[in-house]
Design an enzyme around this catalytic site. Structure first.
Site, short mmCIF file in Angstrom:
data_model
loop_
_atom_site.label_atom_id
_atom_site.label_comp_id
_atom_site.label_asym_id
_atom_site.label_seq_id
_atom_site.Cartn_x
_atom_site.Cartn_y
_atom_site.Cartn_z
CD GLU A 70 -29.86 35.75 38.54
OE1 GLU A 70 -30.18 36.76 39.18
OE2 GLU A 70 -29.61 34.66 39.08
CB CYS A 225 -28.49 36.04 56.57
SG CYS A 225 -27.70 37.49 57.27
CB CYS A 232 -27.75 34.08 64.27
SG CYS A 232 -27.95 35.71 63.54
CB CYS A 235 -26.38 31.23 60.35
SG CYS A 235 -25.28 31.89 59.08
CB CYS A 241 -21.40 35.96 61.42
SG CYS A 241 -22.41 37.43 61.15
S1 SF4 Z 1 -24.78 34.55 61.79
FE1 SF4 Z 1 -24.38 36.35 60.56
S2 SF4 Z 1 -24.57 35.63 58.41
FE2 SF4 Z 1 -25.52 34.10 59.76
S3 SF4 Z 1 -27.68 34.66 59.86
FE3 SF4 Z 1 -26.70 35.64 61.59
S4 SF4 Z 1 -26.15 37.65 60.84
FE4 SF4 Z 1 -26.55 36.43 59.06
#
Ligand code: SF4
Length: 368
Positions: A70, A225, A232, A235, A241
């Site tokens: 880290e 993201c 997206c 995602c 989101c």
């Molecule tokens: S849906 Fe929202 S959290 Fe997912 S990649 Fe797109 S912007 Fe990022």
């Protein structure tokens, strides 16, 4: 019913997440609620399938390995940290080995990672862990934060990953994911900073597998993201989101105005006597404190000698052009306390600043 159908409405637990205080926009639709628990479940399932394979991740994480990784990851890309981490852990496999090492040796193993203050603090904290805590890491966030160089983020990382503490961690990747997830449109690097994101992250982190959850947020930010052109459509949080649902992904997080870049010109003077050159150690308060470099000249002294080349580098908002000149000495000057004459062939063994190392290469090539 799938996650996207079940989560018709995004209504966060504002008491738990501090979302209301943060003034974050919330998308509401009819039907069910997107609860932090649902986010946690979906994210942990995605993490189990998709997590990055990193050398410091283990089934039973060692706090020492988590800590070293880290600290290295602050300000440094994951791919670059991989090789440094493996080399560092081979040389200092336990906190006892690190505590017993001499500082120049630790700095040498840090060379190339930059931000050497991190290495010095790592070393100081290792000594404190060994001498004041019997070689054991404190198991609370407060205890971890009492160690040199361990701030809110690193304490959260060690606490959640190694000790299963339900504590959040916010860094560049998770900060971006959370800001988009809740539609937090204010700049995170401006006044007020990312405090609202910390509050939201605290409300999201689950009591079970908090470390995995935190790493999942970071991996999602790194792999899906991403800052530009996030994926997206792939995602797992897309249906929950706010930025995605309101077409504001490109605008979140907003950037504060950057400081203008300042151009600086300087001259590095390589004083050479036979096979030896004069180097000096950067002092307290200077950039790269404790590392070796070549003296910088000014006035007419900086214009004398043969020009070996130009080294350009950036530090914070400074862009520095450093002309390198070699002056052949008929005798060695007496070095100051911070200086030393060393053989050109021994420069490799010194822990040097990034520009110092590049100047050393010019010096080595000039003798070919
Ligand atoms: S849906 Fe929202 S959290 Fe997912 S990649 Fe797109 S912007 Fe990022």
């Amino acid at each position: 019913m799938g996650f996207s159908k079940r989560l018709h409405c995004l209504r966060w637990n504002s008491r738990k997440t501090g979302l209301q205080e943060a003034g974050v926009a919330v998308v509401k639709r009819k039907g069910a609620t997107t609860r932090p628990e649902s986010i946690g479940r979906v994210l942990l399932a995605w993490y189990a399938r998709s997590k990055r394979d990193l050398p410091w991740r283990a089934s039973s994480p060692d706090p020492y390995a988590v800590w070293v990784s880290e600290i290295m990851l602050q300000q440094t890309q994951v791919e670059r940290v991989r090789e440094f981490f493996v080399r560092f852990m081979e040389r200092f496999p336990t906190v006892h080995d690190l505590a017993a090492a001499r500082e120049p040796t630790v700095l040498k193993y840090w060379e190339g990672l930059g931000y050497y203050r991190r290495a010095r603090q790592l070393h100081a904290a290792a000594k404190q862990i060994v001498h004041e805590h019997g070689g054991e890491f404190p198991r609370t966030v407060e205890g971890l934060r009492s160690l040199p160089g361990i701030g809110r983020y690193t304490a959260g990382a060690i606490g959640s990953i190694a000790f299963d503490l339900a504590t959040p961690i916010v860094e560049a990747n998770s900060r971006r994911v959370i800001a988009r997830l809740v539609g937090h449109a204010a700049p995170l690097d401006g006044p007020g900073g990312d405090e609202p994101i910390w509050e939201i992250a605290a409300g999201l982190v689950p009591p079970r597998h908090p470390g995995r959850f935190n790493q999942a947020l970071m991996d999602l930010g790194a792999m899906i993201c991403t800052p530009k052109l996030p994926l997206c459509s792939r995602c797992p949080l897309a249906s929950a989101c706010v930025a995605h649902q309101t077409n504001r992904v490109a605008a979140i997080p907003a950037q504060a105005k950057r400081r203008p870049v300042k151009q600086v010109q300087e001259t590095a003077v390589v004083l050479r006597h036979g096979e030896s050159v004069l180097v000096e150690r950067r002092g307290p308060g200077e950039w790269w404190e404790g590392l070796w470099d070549f003296p910088r000249g000014s006035g007419t002294a900086a214009k004398r000698g043969r020009r070996l080349g130009l080294v350009t580098y950036s530090v914070t908002h400074h862009r520095i052009e450093c002309a390198v000149r070699e002056q052949i000495m008929t005798r060695r000057t007496t070095p100051t306390k911070a200086q030393r004459w060393v053989k050109v062939t021994s420069l490799d063994a010194l822990a040097m600043t990034a520009p110092g190392r590049r100047i050393a290469r010019l010096v080595a090539r000039s003798g070919d």
